[in-house]
Design a protein around this motif. Structure first.
Motif, mmCIF file in Angstrom:
data_model
loop_
_atom_site.group_PDB
_atom_site.id
_atom_site.type_symbol
_atom_site.label_atom_id
_atom_site.label_comp_id
_atom_site.label_asym_id
_atom_site.label_seq_id
_atom_site.Cartn_x
_atom_site.Cartn_y
_atom_site.Cartn_z
ATOM 1 N N LYS A 1 0.865 -1.178 0.000
ATOM 2 C CA LYS A 1 0.000 0.000 0.000
ATOM 3 C C LYS A 1 0.899 1.224 0.000
ATOM 4 O O LYS A 1 1.587 1.508 0.988
ATOM 5 N N LEU A 2 0.883 1.941 -1.120
ATOM 6 C CA LEU A 2 1.832 3.030 -1.340
ATOM 7 C C LEU A 2 1.249 4.381 -0.949
ATOM 8 O O LEU A 2 0.143 4.740 -1.348
ATOM 9 N N GLY A 3 2.010 5.122 -0.175
ATOM 10 C CA GLY A 3 1.670 6.494 0.156
ATOM 11 C C GLY A 3 2.786 7.425 -0.280
ATOM 12 O O GLY A 3 3.961 7.043 -0.301
ATOM 13 N N ILE A 4 2.420 8.639 -0.637
ATOM 14 C CA ILE A 4 3.394 9.672 -0.994
ATOM 15 C C ILE A 4 3.122 10.874 -0.095
ATOM 16 O O ILE A 4 1.991 11.376 -0.066
ATOM 17 N N LEU A 5 4.121 11.295 0.644
ATOM 18 C CA LEU A 5 3.956 12.417 1.566
ATOM 19 C C LEU A 5 4.611 13.664 0.983
ATOM 20 O O LEU A 5 5.830 13.717 0.824
ATOM 21 N N PHE A 6 3.796 14.654 0.626
ATOM 22 C CA PHE A 6 4.296 15.954 0.200
ATOM 23 C C PHE A 6 4.555 16.811 1.438
ATOM 24 O O PHE A 6 3.677 16.976 2.286
ATOM 25 N N LEU A 7 5.734 17.357 1.532
ATOM 26 C CA LEU A 7 6.062 18.281 2.612
ATOM 27 C C LEU A 7 6.154 19.695 2.051
ATOM 28 O O LEU A 7 6.801 19.907 1.024
ATOM 29 N N ASN A 8 5.509 20.637 2.719
ATOM 30 C CA ASN A 8 5.564 22.016 2.251
ATOM 31 C C ASN A 8 5.429 22.960 3.439
ATOM 32 O O ASN A 8 5.196 22.540 4.573
ATOM 33 N N LEU A 9 5.528 24.242 3.154
ATOM 34 C CA LEU A 9 5.535 25.271 4.190
ATOM 35 C C LEU A 9 4.166 25.469 4.825
ATOM 36 O O LEU A 9 4.026 25.560 6.044
ATOM 37 N N GLY A 10 3.133 25.547 3.978
ATOM 38 C CA GLY A 10 1.801 25.887 4.459
ATOM 39 C C GLY A 10 1.589 27.390 4.462
ATOM 40 O O GLY A 10 2.511 28.172 4.227
ATOM 41 N N GLY A 11 0.358 27.791 4.713
ATOM 42 C CA GLY A 11 0.044 29.213 4.733
ATOM 43 C C GLY A 11 -1.367 29.452 5.220
ATOM 44 O O GLY A 11 -2.242 28.584 5.078
ATOM 45 N N PRO A 12 -1.622 30.619 5.805
ATOM 46 C CA PRO A 12 -2.969 30.922 6.321
ATOM 47 C C PRO A 12 -3.961 31.114 5.177
ATOM 48 O O PRO A 12 -3.663 31.781 4.192
ATOM 49 N N GLU A 13 -5.129 30.514 5.318
ATOM 50 C CA GLU A 13 -6.152 30.661 4.279
ATOM 51 C C GLU A 13 -7.129 31.778 4.603
ATOM 52 O O GLU A 13 -7.956 32.141 3.777
ATOM 53 N N LYS A 14 -7.053 32.295 5.840
ATOM 54 C CA LYS A 14 -7.901 33.417 6.251
ATOM 55 C C LYS A 14 -7.027 34.455 6.950
ATOM 56 O O LYS A 14 -5.990 34.123 7.535
ATOM 57 N N LEU A 15 -7.489 35.704 6.945
ATOM 58 C CA LEU A 15 -6.692 36.777 7.530
ATOM 59 C C LEU A 15 -6.536 36.620 9.038
ATOM 60 O O LEU A 15 -5.496 37.001 9.599
ATOM 61 N N ASP A 16 -7.544 36.068 9.703
ATOM 62 C CA ASP A 16 -7.430 35.931 11.154
ATOM 63 C C ASP A 16 -6.522 34.765 11.567
ATOM 64 O O ASP A 16 -6.317 34.508 12.760
ATOM 65 N N GLU A 17 -5.962 34.043 10.590
ATOM 66 C CA GLU A 17 -5.018 32.960 10.879
ATOM 67 C C GLU A 17 -3.561 33.403 10.744
ATOM 68 O O GLU A 17 -2.650 32.645 11.083
ATOM 69 N N VAL A 18 -3.349 34.626 10.260
ATOM 70 C CA VAL A 18 -2.001 35.073 9.902
ATOM 71 C C VAL A 18 -1.068 35.077 11.105
ATOM 72 O O VAL A 18 0.060 34.556 11.036
ATOM 73 N N GLU A 19 -1.501 35.666 12.223
ATOM 74 C CA GLU A 19 -0.581 35.789 13.363
ATOM 75 C C GLU A 19 -0.195 34.429 13.927
ATOM 76 O O GLU A 19 0.974 34.203 14.275
ATOM 77 N N ASP A 20 -1.146 33.506 14.029
ATOM 78 C CA ASP A 20 -0.821 32.177 14.553
ATOM 79 C C ASP A 20 0.107 31.426 13.603
ATOM 80 O O ASP A 20 0.998 30.674 14.041
ATOM 81 N N PHE A 21 -0.099 31.612 12.302
ATOM 82 C CA PHE A 21 0.809 31.017 11.325
ATOM 83 C C PHE A 21 2.232 31.556 11.518
ATOM 84 O O PHE A 21 3.211 30.788 11.524
ATOM 85 N N LEU A 22 2.353 32.873 11.682
ATOM 86 C CA LEU A 22 3.671 33.480 11.890
ATOM 87 C C LEU A 22 4.301 32.994 13.183
ATOM 88 O O LEU A 22 5.522 32.776 13.253
ATOM 89 N N PHE A 23 3.492 32.808 14.215
ATOM 90 C CA PHE A 23 4.029 32.281 15.482
ATOM 91 C C PHE A 23 4.634 30.898 15.268
ATOM 92 O O PHE A 23 5.747 30.603 15.732
ATOM 93 N N ASN A 24 3.914 30.024 14.567
ATOM 94 C CA ASN A 24 4.438 28.679 14.297
ATOM 95 C C ASN A 24 5.744 28.746 13.519
ATOM 96 O O ASN A 24 6.669 27.960 13.761
ATOM 97 N N LEU A 25 5.802 29.683 12.581
ATOM 98 C CA LEU A 25 7.004 29.843 11.755
ATOM 99 C C LEU A 25 8.204 30.254 12.613
ATOM 100 O O LEU A 25 9.265 29.620 12.575
#
Length: 513
Positions: A89-113
């Motif tokens: 059973k084959l899985g492929i894991l894409f790894l990427n940075l991610g990003g906020p999809e809403k404006l009220d998520e921006v600060e928490d995203f930056l904190f994680n970064l």
């Protein structure tokens, strides 16, 4: 006579075996060494040499001669997967940075970064304050970042585009008889890497190909995601036992023929109007920057970026005479904070090109495979404005790869290649790319450096221990002293005496009485 003949025969067999071993590619990663590693030199150049030697084994440098097969419109790669077993059973894991999809998520995203130690590196004494400092940086930067995301529609498109890449890869693999499921693991926002790995275990995947969607390896991108995966695996070694989940990592693919061909195709499309006047235009590769200290510590990113730009332009200029070749330059964007980052900076290069009288410029976002805030806002808006103010009137930007059919075929080829090669584990990837103290030229010097402080501390402790042993040996016991003591004895000396151990045993025993 018979014994002598046998002795010579055994020596001949040993010599033949050793010679064969020396000329065979090593499959033991931890003992594989490049000739360049025997010379003292920069850590980053040694890593590049190591990458070259591992190219045949793990699909790195040396594949450029296959670019021609990717030049035309994409066609399904003919897959022969020797590493797959029936029922896998084959899985492929894409790894990427991610990003906020809403404006009220921006600060928490930056904190994680900024809470990531691979992004904001603090001295050991300040590491307990990482979260506090990260929250402060995120709070200060959030208003400007919200404006940037608002200007591109109110959120990052990176998750949607990455999901589309995964869907397209699944479809193309199915065409060649490979059933696979792509999982998305973002480092700093939903869907987080931890969610992806939980789902992989829940689905019963037993073959896993890990593909960071960063063509070039950096400590701050691929390295950070791989380090997180290493922590996840170590927390549950039974579930992640290689006999249960056989995983392999594709650490970088900046020189993959399909990737190079896709970039060249998109660049040539923007250069089409200058086919007969190549000297009237310049190609500018703009890559995400990293602090110079990362490169000095052994990060291969700068060398890979430079080589990648060179290989792409070789493909762009293929078949053109020397005097008709397109010229290019390389620069770095997105610097943060007061420390020195890789140079030249993109805004400085734009100003310089304008001063030189350049009017036509084609900008290539080199280290990005999907559109996000650094292409749609930073390049398309901020740098376009800088270019126009500098007098560059024709500013063209090559789109990110997204789900270009040629790029999807490259991902197919990368996946199949990873399955056919010996597995490169997560821990082995970190050993290969991020342990600079294993590389030549690691400094034995005094001063305020990590290497010096390690050796200074070891030498100091060795000296103190030797003194304590000498005291015990000379007098037969530890001298009694005034002041801080263990059982009335000098502390370090007590550690090497029976009196000290008796005192420690009694102290521990009293805790349970």
């Amino acid at each position: 006579m018979l014994r002598a003949s046998c002795r010579w025969l055994s020596l001949a067999i040993c010599f033949t075996a050793v010679s064969s071993f020396q000329h065979a590619p090593s499959l033991v990663l931890r003992s594989t060494r490049s000739p360049a590693l025997s010379r003292r030199g920069s850590v980053s150049s040694a890593r590049m040499a190591l990458g070259a030697d591992l190219g045949k084994l793990f699909g790195g440098i040396g594949q450029a001669n296959r670019i021609g097969s990717f030049r035309q419109e994409a066609s399904p790669v003919q897959a022969k997967v020797s590493g797959m077993r029936e029922g896998d059973k084959l899985g492929i894991l894409f790894l990427n940075l991610g990003g906020p999809e809403k404006l009220d998520e921006v600060e928490d995203f930056l904190f994680n970064l900024f809470n990531d130690e691979d992004i904001i590196r603090l001295p050991n004494a300040l590491k307990p304050l990482q979260g506090f400092i990260a929250r402060g940086i995120a709070s200060r930067r959030a208003p400007g970042s919200r404006e940037a995301y608002e200007s591109i529609g109110g959120g990052s498109p990176i998750v949607k585009l990455t999901e589309e890449q995964g869907d397209n890869l699944e479809k193309e693999l199915k065409k060649i008889g490979i059933d696979a499921k792509v999982y998305i693991g973002m480092r700093y926002w939903y869907p987080f890497t931890e969610e992806a790995t939980d789902q992989i275990l829940s689905d019963g995947v037993n073959r896993l190909v890990i593909i960071p969607l960063y063509p070039q390896y950096s400590i701050s991108t691929t390295g950070s995601s791989i380090r997180l995966l290493d922590q996840i695996i170590r927390q549950d070694p039974k579930q992640w036992d290689p006999r249960r989940v056989d995983h392999t990592v594709v650490p970088d693919w900046y020189d993959h023929p399909g990737y190079l061909a896709t970039q060249a195709k998109l660049i040539l499309k923007e250069l089409d109007e200058f086919k007969r006047t190549p000297k009237d235009v310049k190609v500018m590769f703009s890559a995400h920057g990293v602090p110079e200290s990362y490169v000095e510590a052994g990060d291969p990113y700068k060398g890979q970026i430079e080589r990648c730009a060179e290989l792409i332009m070789e493909e762009v200029n293929k078949g053109r005479k020397e005097e008709d070749r397109y010229d290019y330059t390389l620069c770095f964007q997105s610097r943060v904070g007061p420390v020195k980052w890789l140079e030249p900076y993109t805004d400085d290069v734009l100003k310089q090109l304008g001063e030189e009288g350049l009017k036509n410029l084609v900008v290539v976002p080199l280290s990005f495979v999907s559109e996000h805030v650094e292409t749609l806002e930073e390049i398309d808006q901020e740098y376009r404005e800088v270019a126009e103010e500098a007098g560059i009137t024709n500013f063209k930007r090559v789109p990110a790869l997204n789900s270009d059919p040629l790029f999807i075929q490259a991902l197919v080829d990368i996946t199949v290649g990873a399955l056919n090669r010996p597995s490169l584990r997560v821990s082995e990837t970190l050993d290969l790319y991020q342990k600079s103290n294993d590389m030549p030229g690691y400094p034995w010097e005094f001063g305020v450096t990590r290497a010096a402080e390690q050796w200074n501390g070891r030498l100091a402790m060795l000296g103190i221990a030797a003194l304590a042993v000498a005291q015990v040996y000379k007098s037969g016991h530890c001298p009694t002293i005034d002041g801080p003591a263990i059982a009335g004895k000098e502390p370090f000396c007590a550690a090497f005496s029976a009196d000290g151990w008796e005192w420690l045993f009694a102290a521990v025993q009293s805790l349970y009485n």
